[in-house]
Motif scaffolding. Structure first.
Motif, PDB file in Angstrom:
ATOM      1  N   TYR A  23       0.844  -1.206   0.000  1.00 23.02           N
ATOM      2  CA  TYR A  23       0.000   0.000   0.000  1.00 23.02           C
ATOM      3  C   TYR A  23       0.877   1.254   0.000  1.00 23.02           C
ATOM      4  CZ  TYR A  23      -3.327   3.569   1.337  1.00 23.02           C
ATOM      5  OH  TYR A  23      -4.071   4.726   1.364  1.00 23.02           O
ATOM      6  N   ILE A  24       1.884   1.277   0.890  1.00 17.88           N
ATOM      7  CA  ILE A  24       2.752   2.461   1.004  1.00 17.88           C
ATOM      8  C   ILE A  24       3.538   2.672  -0.294  1.00 17.88           C
ATOM      9  CG2 ILE A  24       4.792   3.383   2.191  1.00 17.88           C
ATOM     10  CD1 ILE A  24       3.694   2.074   4.757  1.00 17.88           C
ATOM     11  N   ALA A  25       4.064   1.583  -0.855  1.00 22.68           N
ATOM     12  CA  ALA A  25       4.842   1.693  -2.103  1.00 22.68           C
ATOM     13  C   ALA A  25       3.970   2.270  -3.212  1.00 22.68           C
ATOM     14  CB  ALA A  25       5.397   0.328  -2.489  1.00 22.68           C
ATOM     15  N   ASP A  26       2.713   1.833  -3.284  1.00 22.14           N
ATOM     16  CA  ASP A  26       1.786   2.358  -4.295  1.00 22.14           C
ATOM     17  C   ASP A  26       1.535   3.847  -4.093  1.00 22.14           C
ATOM     18  OD1 ASP A  26       1.491   0.034  -5.652  1.00 22.14           O
ATOM     19  OD2 ASP A  26      -0.474  -0.504  -4.798  1.00 22.14           O
ATOM     20  N   GLU A  27       1.306   4.232  -2.839  1.00 20.49           N
ATOM     21  CA  GLU A  27       1.016   5.639  -2.540  1.00 20.49           C
ATOM     22  C   GLU A  27       2.206   6.539  -2.867  1.00 20.49           C
ATOM     23  OE1 GLU A  27      -1.873   7.279  -1.119  1.00 20.49           O
ATOM     24  OE2 GLU A  27      -2.702   5.418  -1.939  1.00 20.49           O
ATOM     25  N   LEU A  28       3.418   6.018  -2.630  1.00 18.49           N
ATOM     26  CA  LEU A  28       4.610   6.839  -2.877  1.00 18.49           C
ATOM     27  C   LEU A  28       4.905   6.925  -4.370  1.00 18.49           C
ATOM     28  CD1 LEU A  28       6.881   5.614   0.046  1.00 18.49           C
ATOM     29  CD2 LEU A  28       5.826   7.862  -0.182  1.00 18.49           C
ATOM     30  N   GLY A  29       4.471   5.918  -5.113  1.00 16.90           N
ATOM     31  CA  GLY A  29       4.672   5.913  -6.560  1.00 16.90           C
ATOM     32  C   GLY A  29       6.136   6.071  -6.914  1.00 16.90           C
ATOM     33  N   SER A  30       6.439   6.994  -7.841  1.00 19.42           N
ATOM     34  CA  SER A  30       7.831   7.135  -8.285  1.00 19.42           C
ATOM     35  C   SER A  30       8.499   8.344  -7.638  1.00 19.42           C
ATOM     36  CB  SER A  30       7.864   7.248  -9.814  1.00 19.42           C
ATOM     37  OG  SER A  30       6.984   8.289 -10.200  1.00 19.42           O
ATOM     38  N   ARG A  31       7.873   8.888  -6.572  1.00 15.27           N
ATOM     39  CA  ARG A  31       8.421  10.093  -5.939  1.00 15.27           C
ATOM     40  C   ARG A  31       9.784   9.849  -5.287  1.00 15.27           C
ATOM     41  NH1 ARG A  31       4.108  12.612  -2.029  1.00 15.27           N
ATOM     42  NH2 ARG A  31       2.948  10.690  -2.325  1.00 15.27           N
ATOM     43  N   VAL A  32       9.962   8.646  -4.734  1.00 15.06           N
ATOM     44  CA  VAL A  32      11.228   8.301  -4.057  1.00 15.06           C
ATOM     45  C   VAL A  32      11.567   6.848  -4.380  1.00 15.06           C
ATOM     46  CG1 VAL A  32      11.125   9.796  -2.028  1.00 15.06           C
ATOM     47  CG2 VAL A  32       9.916   7.633  -2.017  1.00 15.06           C
ATOM     48  N   THR A  33      12.824   6.469  -4.091  1.00 12.00           N
ATOM     49  CA  THR A  33      13.214   5.063  -4.159  1.00 12.00           C
ATOM     50  C   THR A  33      12.604   4.347  -2.960  1.00 12.00           C
ATOM     51  OG1 THR A  33      15.296   5.712  -5.137  1.00 12.00           O
ATOM     52  CG2 THR A  33      15.204   3.508  -4.194  1.00 12.00           C
ATOM     53  N   VAL A  34      11.947   3.225  -3.213  1.00 10.60           N
ATOM     54  CA  VAL A  34      11.392   2.442  -2.103  1.00 10.60           C
ATOM     55  C   VAL A  34      12.141   1.120  -2.041  1.00 10.60           C
ATOM     56  CG1 VAL A  34       9.319   1.381  -1.122  1.00 10.60           C
ATOM     57  CG2 VAL A  34       9.124   3.511  -2.414  1.00 10.60           C
TER      58      VAL A  34
END
Ligand SMILES: [Zn+2]
Length: 198
Positions: A156-167
């Motif tokens: 869920y968090i990775a989806d919300e962050l999208g491509s804004r930062v490296t996850v």
């Protein structure tokens, strides 16, 4: 039952509510404390009172400290651009004991759970998204427990962050259903060093 006995029973009942203690170990702990009144019980009572008066959650990351903003959030040295996301304060403290991570943390306060009706707003997820936008974060490291709810939350968090930062996430080595708090420092250290793109 006289008053003193009632107080002792009340103490045992309270102690039995602590994680990892049942009525039997609570009774043993209370007896032990009474026997060690000066050495243990009185200092414990004083310390409990102090901590009850001063302990608070960091408004930024959710760590427990004695000020509104914790030492880690205040330290300029910790502004590395890396933000490590954990479920619980115990996990943050485990990471600090392993002293493998030099950035800052974000404590979610649990995981998403359909069963327990815990959605993003019940956790510190909105605050996490704010911080990523406002704190020059370059990498978000997901250090969630390897449970089904932990994995759901990470996605869920990775989806919300999208491509804004490296996850990234901690490497395997964290046992299924394992909690960071129970891992030895070496395992946490290895999992952090071998973290991989999420
Ligand atoms: Zn903090």
């Amino acid at each position: 039952m006289n008053e003193a006995t009632r107080d002792i029973e009340a103490l045992i009942e309270l102690m039995a509510k602590l994680p990892g203690l049942g009525p039997r170990s609570a009774r043993r702990a209370v007896l032990h404390m009474i026997k060690k009144r000066a050495l243990l019980m009185t200092p414990l009572a004083d310390t409990l009172q102090n901590v009850a008066a001063t302990a608070r959650e960091c408004l930024n990351c959710g760590n427990i400290g004695i000020s509104d903003i914790c030492d880690i959030c205040r330290s300029e040295k910790r502004a590395t651009g890396e933000l490590c996301v954990v479920e619980d304060v115990a996990d943050l403290w485990a990471m600090e004991r392993a002293s493998v991570f030099k950035g800052r943390y974000h404590v979610l306060g649990g995981t998403l759970s359909a069963l327990d009706a815990i959605g993003p707003d019940e956790l510190r997820i909105p605050k996490l998204l704010d911080r990523v936008a406002s704190e020059n974060i370059t990498e978000v490291i997901l250090a969630l427990n390897a449970t089904i709810d932990g994995a759901t939350t990470a996605h869920y968090i990775a989806d919300e962050l999208g491509s804004r930062v490296t996850v990234t996430s901690l490497a395997q080595g964290v046992p299924i259903g394992g909690e960071l708090d129970y891992l030895d420092d070496g395992t946490i250290s290895a999992a952090m060093k071998a973290r991989k793109a999420f």
